[in-house]
Design a protein around this motif. Structure first.
Motif, short mmCIF file in Angstrom:
data_model
loop_
_atom_site.label_atom_id
_atom_site.label_comp_id
_atom_site.label_asym_id
_atom_site.label_seq_id
_atom_site.Cartn_x
_atom_site.Cartn_y
_atom_site.Cartn_z
N ILE A 93 0.87 -1.17 0.00
CA ILE A 93 0.00 0.00 0.00
C ILE A 93 0.91 1.22 0.00
O ILE A 93 1.72 1.41 0.91
CB ILE A 93 -0.92 0.01 1.23
N ARG A 94 0.80 2.03 -1.02
CA ARG A 94 1.64 3.22 -1.14
C ARG A 94 1.00 4.43 -0.46
O ARG A 94 1.68 5.24 0.16
CB ARG A 94 1.92 3.54 -2.61
N LEU A 95 -0.33 4.55 -0.61
CA LEU A 95 -1.02 5.70 -0.03
C LEU A 95 -2.49 5.36 0.13
O LEU A 95 -3.10 4.73 -0.74
CB LEU A 95 -0.87 6.93 -0.94
N TYR A 96 -3.04 5.77 1.25
CA TYR A 96 -4.47 5.63 1.52
C TYR A 96 -4.92 6.97 2.08
O TYR A 96 -4.34 7.46 3.05
CB TYR A 96 -4.73 4.51 2.53
N SER A 97 -5.90 7.59 1.44
CA SER A 97 -6.36 8.92 1.88
C SER A 97 -7.87 8.96 1.98
O SER A 97 -8.57 8.42 1.13
CB SER A 97 -5.89 10.01 0.91
N VAL A 98 -8.34 9.64 3.02
CA VAL A 98 -9.76 9.89 3.22
C VAL A 98 -9.98 11.39 3.05
O VAL A 98 -9.33 12.20 3.71
CB VAL A 98 -10.23 9.44 4.62
N TYR A 99 -10.89 11.75 2.14
CA TYR A 99 -11.25 13.14 1.89
C TYR A 99 -12.64 13.35 2.47
O TYR A 99 -13.64 13.03 1.82
CB TYR A 99 -11.26 13.43 0.38
N ASN A 100 -12.71 13.87 3.70
CA ASN A 100 -13.99 14.14 4.34
C ASN A 100 -14.49 15.51 3.90
O ASN A 100 -13.77 16.50 4.03
CB ASN A 100 -13.84 14.13 5.87
N VAL A 101 -15.72 15.56 3.39
CA VAL A 101 -16.32 16.81 2.94
C VAL A 101 -17.42 17.20 3.91
O VAL A 101 -18.34 16.43 4.15
CB VAL A 101 -16.88 16.67 1.51
N ILE A 102 -17.28 18.39 4.47
CA ILE A 102 -18.29 18.94 5.38
C ILE A 102 -18.59 20.35 4.88
O ILE A 102 -17.77 21.26 5.02
CB ILE A 102 -17.78 18.96 6.83
N GLY A 103 -19.76 20.51 4.29
CA GLY A 103 -20.09 21.81 3.68
C GLY A 103 -19.19 22.04 2.49
O GLY A 103 -19.11 21.21 1.59
N ASP A 104 -18.47 23.16 2.50
CA ASP A 104 -17.51 23.46 1.43
C ASP A 104 -16.08 23.09 1.81
O ASP A 104 -15.17 23.24 1.00
CB ASP A 104 -17.55 24.95 1.09
N ALA A 105 -15.89 22.63 3.05
CA ALA A 105 -14.55 22.31 3.54
C ALA A 105 -14.22 20.84 3.31
O ALA A 105 -15.09 19.98 3.36
CB ALA A 105 -14.45 22.65 5.02
N ILE A 106 -12.93 20.59 3.07
CA ILE A 106 -12.44 19.22 2.89
C ILE A 106 -11.28 19.00 3.86
O ILE A 106 -10.36 19.80 3.94
CB ILE A 106 -11.95 18.98 1.45
N GLU A 107 -11.38 17.89 4.59
CA GLU A 107 -10.32 17.48 5.52
C GLU A 107 -9.71 16.21 4.94
O GLU A 107 -10.42 15.24 4.69
CB GLU A 107 -10.96 17.21 6.88
N GLU A 114 -15.81 16.21 -4.49
CA GLU A 114 -17.06 16.94 -4.29
C GLU A 114 -17.83 16.40 -3.10
O GLU A 114 -18.66 17.10 -2.53
CB GLU A 114 -17.91 16.85 -5.56
N HIS A 115 -17.60 15.12 -2.78
CA HIS A 115 -18.22 14.45 -1.64
C HIS A 115 -17.12 13.65 -0.95
O HIS A 115 -16.03 13.52 -1.47
CB HIS A 115 -19.33 13.49 -2.10
N THR A 116 -17.44 13.10 0.21
CA THR A 116 -16.46 12.28 0.91
C THR A 116 -15.96 11.19 -0.03
O THR A 116 -16.74 10.47 -0.65
CB THR A 116 -17.07 11.70 2.19
N THR A 117 -14.64 11.12 -0.16
CA THR A 117 -13.98 10.26 -1.14
C THR A 117 -12.84 9.50 -0.48
O THR A 117 -12.18 10.03 0.42
CB THR A 117 -13.43 11.12 -2.30
N ILE A 118 -12.62 8.29 -0.95
CA ILE A 118 -11.48 7.50 -0.48
C ILE A 118 -10.59 7.21 -1.68
O ILE A 118 -11.07 6.81 -2.74
CB ILE A 118 -11.94 6.19 0.17
N TYR A 119 -9.29 7.43 -1.49
CA TYR A 119 -8.28 7.19 -2.54
C TYR A 119 -7.27 6.20 -2.00
O TYR A 119 -6.87 6.26 -0.83
CB TYR A 119 -7.57 8.50 -2.90
N SER A 120 -6.83 5.28 -2.86
CA SER A 120 -5.75 4.38 -2.47
C SER A 120 -4.87 4.08 -3.68
O SER A 120 -5.32 4.14 -4.83
CB SER A 120 -6.29 3.08 -1.87
N LYS A 121 -3.62 3.77 -3.37
CA LYS A 121 -2.64 3.42 -4.40
C LYS A 121 -1.81 2.26 -3.88
O LYS A 121 -1.36 2.29 -2.73
CB LYS A 121 -1.74 4.61 -4.70
#
Length: 185
Positions: A105-119, A149-156
């Motif tokens: 696993i090279r990278l695992y990222s969670v993009y939490n979207v709350i309103g217009d903000a992304i964590e 645009e919405h909560t997203t999960i990325y992995s590589k």
């Protein structure tokens, strides 16, 4: 003269047969690569979705879909990926004679979207959080260039495949999944 003409015909026939055999073998290997790539991509997609452990209480209150325990999500992803790719405890391919050696696993990222903000919570292959970043909708893209645009999960991940004549070929695959729309790019 007749004997040499027959010899030429035999040699020509053998060469054509050899070319045909090599072509069929290479076509078979190419098909194996394409099937393996599709299987690895599917495994990434379903593993990403498996790790989408949303906060149901928060959704009930605010209708925001986000992942509160990103570290737990990583461990669920890792377990799901191991199961989906049939990896052993050391993350080596155990039941596929085409994937060989370790899958990393090279990278695992969670993009939490709350309103217009992304964590953005990013983890290395061992589950260590390596970055916590922030952004806004319209400005943030996953590493595979998918707009968040919405909560997203990325992995590589990286892996190795068995090539012709025992040749080991390195490969990488990455996948982003929008867990609200449940579609992948």
């Amino acid at each position: 003269m007749k004997k040499s003409a027959a010899n030429v015909d035999i040699v020509t026939g053998m060469m054509l047969f050899l070319i045909l055999a090599v072509t069929v073998f290479l076509e078979f290997k190419l098909t194996q690569y394409m099937v393996t790539a599709a299987n690895v991509e599917d495994a990434l997609a379903v593993s990403n979705l498996a790790s989408a452990i949303i906060d149901v209480e928060e959704y009930g209150k605010s209708h925001h879909i986000w992942i509160t325990d990103c570290e737990k999500a990583f461990h669920i992803y890792r377990d799901a990926l191991g199961s989906n790719l049939k990896l052993d405890g050391e993350f080596n391919s155990s039941n596929n004679n085409f994937l060989v050696g370790p899958v990393k696993i090279r990278l695992y990222s969670v993009y939490n979207v709350i309103g217009d903000a992304i964590e953005i919570h990013s983890f290395d292959g061992y589950g260590n959080e390596i970055a916590l970043n922030y952004g806004k909708i319209g400005e943030v893209f996953t590493p595979d260039n998918v707009p968040v645009e919405h909560t997203t999960i990325y992995s590589k991940i990286s892996f190795q495949v068995q090539g012709p004549a025992g040749l080991i070929i390195p490969g990488e695959k990455e996948k982003s999944i929008d867990i609200v729309r449940c579609n992948s790019e």
